[in-house]
Design a protein around this motif. Structure first.
Motif, PDB file in Angstrom:
ATOM      1  N   GLU A 155      64.960  28.992  86.675  1.00  0.00           N
ATOM      2  CA  GLU A 155      64.541  30.092  87.564  1.00  0.00           C
ATOM      3  C   GLU A 155      63.738  31.213  87.338  1.00  0.00           C
ATOM      4  O   GLU A 155      63.861  31.570  86.068  1.00  0.00           O
ATOM      5  CB  GLU A 155      65.752  30.465  88.407  1.00  0.00           C
ATOM      6  N   GLY A 177      64.479  37.624  87.176  1.00  0.00           N
ATOM      7  CA  GLY A 177      64.480  38.653  88.379  1.00  0.00           C
ATOM      8  C   GLY A 177      64.074  40.125  87.964  1.00  0.00           C
ATOM      9  O   GLY A 177      64.599  40.426  87.093  1.00  0.00           O
ATOM     10  N   THR A 197      61.166  40.129  92.933  1.00  0.00           N
ATOM     11  CA  THR A 197      61.983  38.797  92.551  1.00  0.00           C
ATOM     12  C   THR A 197      63.302  38.950  92.305  1.00  0.00           C
ATOM     13  O   THR A 197      64.132  38.278  92.544  1.00  0.00           O
ATOM     14  CB  THR A 197      61.503  38.192  91.251  1.00  0.00           C
ATOM     15  N   ARG A 208      65.236  31.924  93.661  1.00  0.00           N
ATOM     16  CA  ARG A 208      64.278  31.922  92.381  1.00  0.00           C
ATOM     17  C   ARG A 208      63.689  30.633  91.607  1.00  0.00           C
ATOM     18  O   ARG A 208      62.886  30.674  91.055  1.00  0.00           O
ATOM     19  CB  ARG A 208      64.979  32.572  91.262  1.00  0.00           C
TER      20      ARG A 208
END
Length: 672
Positions: free
Chosen positions: A206, A209, A289, A297
């Motif tokens: 993923e 973030g 994100t 994600r």
């Protein structure tokens, strides 16, 4: 060649193509060796008998005579020498003394032993069979190659030679645990022989973030565009600061030309279309994100891959993280994928829609097939039938030759032939029967019927504290005959509705009525993840339902395909699909009469999903299912509940109607 091929086809219209090629190979390679029609009959008569039960031995021998006439007309006309009647004493000694000059006379009264040891030379027969085998291998290999397409990537592992052609879309299939994901990782890390100029992207992890906006995260994948924009900013700043360097303007003009050439101004719109298709609203595209969950994600990672368009895109179970609407969009998008795609998926409908070729991984090798998954199943089934027929034909041929050897082993006159037959058996290629994969069987318990009403939802509304309303005014019902599938976008409240039905959550308003003897069996992905990994499957059931005989635990596990030594392995050592089956076994140990299944297919291979569908259809209790697997939904569900827009409604027309609604929404979004 053509004439005797036509004769065989005319006389034996039902002959299998592989057997026909086998017979033709034997005749073609032995043409110069056949002395008479008996030789032809010895060579192919046994096979011809097998493919034509209505023809007598005399009929087959007559056909062999016709074949000899086509193969060698001169020998056919004098196959037994001139016809003579032996009506006077003959002195064989004097005839033998003049052997060469009196050959025809000897032939007329004496059956001569040929010095060649076989009716058909063993080497030539082996050559014919090898030629046939090469034809079959070539046929199965050619079906997955585009002749004019360049080789994109070649992977060699164990006995595997894998060639991917540019512009093709490959679906990699096979049972769980055989190494599909490992193969993708080996390709992405270039552990295999791959041309250096080929760009590869494996969607596996993923997106990290951080404060980067979702849309910007996707745009950053285009490094060429990003570098040009950066250079443009630097040059513009230098010019605006009063620099007198005359080359700066030329450089800036060149950067603008390059940006125009790659259509940089259209990139944000293209990225937005991809994000929207994968479920990101306009507001979500402008979120950082770090605000997204792991599942979202992963969708971002997929969006970045689709936007960057690598030469070779590797996708591993891309539908696991998507809802049905996003899956339908992805299917449509990938059908126009311009480069090469290699995808691992258990979604049967996805494999029927996206791939142009199927790569079948089994027995440490890969078999390529042209077409989608449905065509692959048909071709594989027919191929295995042909292989089995060929194996059985060879076994009969071996038995026929062995019978000859056993019969004449101690006959001095036949010693040479016997030895040749023995050598023939030794040199025959060793064909093996088709290995059948062990089938997967799942069996839910039989339950006692309950008198209605079973389950009723009246005016139910639910909202989390200080949060928006998930749904309201929900009025639905279910019986023990119900096969209900709940569909809708991620976050629309599907799992929340399941928990309200089972009493895990209390509705904010309204009532959910259930029969007092209704016993739910709840399966969700977190149940699989939360199994005790340090015990074996028998001990796991024993801890959940103590006091029963060991045989009962093993019988329960066996009904879900976890038997033998597998049941004694630690749960942690099992594959994802095997853990799911253990979770099913534990769920059913309490004899539930209503199953609630939340995304049960995530770790299951195609064969196990098929088995799950069959088990649900045989189950005599009620079922409510949340799934994005279209084939499973079509296989088992007779009612569809759609979550979305703050409500839950039953859709008449089933999945076909829901798909039409989704495709209409997608078309409207694309036109905006």
């Amino acid at each position: 060649m053509t004439n005797f091929s036509e004769l065989i086809k005319a006389e034996f219209p039902s002959i299998d193509e592989d057997l026909k090629q086998y017979v033709e190979g034997v005749l073609e390679n032995g043409a110069d060796e056949f002395q008479d029609s008996e030789d032809v009959y010895e060579a192919v008569g046994e096979v011809l008998h097998e493919v034509s039960a209505d023809k007598s031995e005399a009929d087959i021998k007559n056909i062999c005579t016709q074949l000899l006439k086509i193969l060698n007309p001169s020998k056919a006309s004098a196959s037994n020498g001139p016809a003579r009647v032996l009506n006077a004493p003959v002195h064989l000694g004097s005839m033998a003394a003049n052997l060469e000059s009196n050959m025809d006379e000897i032939k007329s009264i004496w059956v001569m032993q040929r010095d060649d040891s076989l009716k058909v030379d063993a080497k030539k027969l082996e050559k014919a069979e090898l030629k046939l085998q090469q034809k079959q291998e070539k046929r199965s290999t050619d079906v997955c190659r585009t002749p004019a397409a360049p080789k994109l990537e070649t992977a060699t592992a164990s006995q595997v030679n894998l060639v991917l052609a540019y512009g093709r879309r490959y679906g990699l299939v096979g049972r769980n645990g055989l190494g599909k994901t490992t193969l993708l990782r080996m390709i992405s890390t270039r552990q295999l022989h791959i041309p250096s100029h080929v760009s590869i992207l494996h969607v596996e992890q993923e997106v990290v973030g951080d404060d980067t906006l979702a849309l910007d995260s996707v745009l950053q994948c285009d490094t060429v565009r990003e570098n040009l924009l950066k250079k443009e900013k630097e040059l513009s700043a230098a010019i605006n600061s009063g620099s007198t360097d005359p080359s700066l303007s030329n450089q800036l003009s060149e950067v603008y030309a390059q940006l125009q050439h790659i259509e940089a101004d259209k990139a944000p719109a293209r990225a937005s279309v991809i994000l929207n298709g994968l479920g990101f609203t306009t507001a979500m595209q402008n979120q950082a994100t770090r605000t997204f969950s792991g599942g979202w994600r992963m969708r971002l990672a997929l969006a970045r891959a689709l936007f960057s368009r690598p030469d070779l895109l590797l996708l591993d179970e891309p539908t696991n993280m998507l809802d049905i609407k996003a899956i339908i969009w992805l299917e449509n998008y990938l059908q126009n994928w311009p480069n090469t795609l290699l995808v691992v998926s258990h979604d049967r409908n996805f494999l029927d829609t996206v791939p142009t070729d199927i790569l079948y991984l089994h027995s440490q090798r890969i078999e390529p097939y042209r077409g989608n998954y449905d065509q692959f199943i048909k071709t594989k089934t027919e191929k295995h039938k042909n292989q089995q027929r060929e194996y059985e034909a060879q076994q009969q041929h071996r038995a026929h030759v062995q019978e000859f050897i056993d019969k004449f082993r101690y006959n001095a006159n036949r010693a040479a032939s016997v030895q040749s037959k023995i050598k023939l058996l030794e040199k025959l290629p060793e064909l093996k029967p088709v290995e059948k994969e062990v089938g997967v069987t799942l069996k839910f318990p039989d339950i006692e019927p309950l008198s209605p009403p079973i389950l009723q939802i009246d005016e139910v509304m639910f909202r989390y504290i200080t949060d928006r309303i998930i749904f309201s005014n929900v009025n639905l019902g279910a019986t023990l005959e119900s096969r209900i599938c709940i569909v809708g976008d991620n976050g629309a409240g599907k799992t929340t509705l399941l928990k309200i039905i089972m009493g895990i959550l209390t509705p904010s308003a309204g009532i959910c009525h259930t029969h007092r003897n209704l016993k739910f069996g709840y399966f969700s992905q977190h149940h699989v993840d939360q199994l005790d990994m340090n015990v074996n499957s028998v001990e796991l059931l024993q801890s959940s339902y103590p006091g029963k005989p060991i045989e009962e635990y093993r019988r329960q596990l066996g009904s879900f395909g976890v038997s033998g030594d597998l049941a004694l392995q630690t749960v942690g050592s099992l594959s994802g699909g095997q853990k799911s089956r253990v979770a099913f076994a534990r769920m059913c140990m309490g004899n539930p009469n209503f199953l609630v299944l939340d995304e049960p297919t995530n770790h299951l291979d195609i064969e196990t999903i098929e088995a799950l569908g069959k088990a649900i259809n045989k189950y005599n209790g009620g079922v409510i299912l949340v799934s994005h697997d279209e084939r499973l939904i079509r296989m088992v569900c007779n009612e569809l509940w759609v979550c979305g827009n703050g409500s839950v409604k039953s859709v008449e027309g089933g999945f076909d109607e829901y798909r039409k609604i989704v495709e209409k929404e997608l078309m409207e979004n694309q036109s905006k």
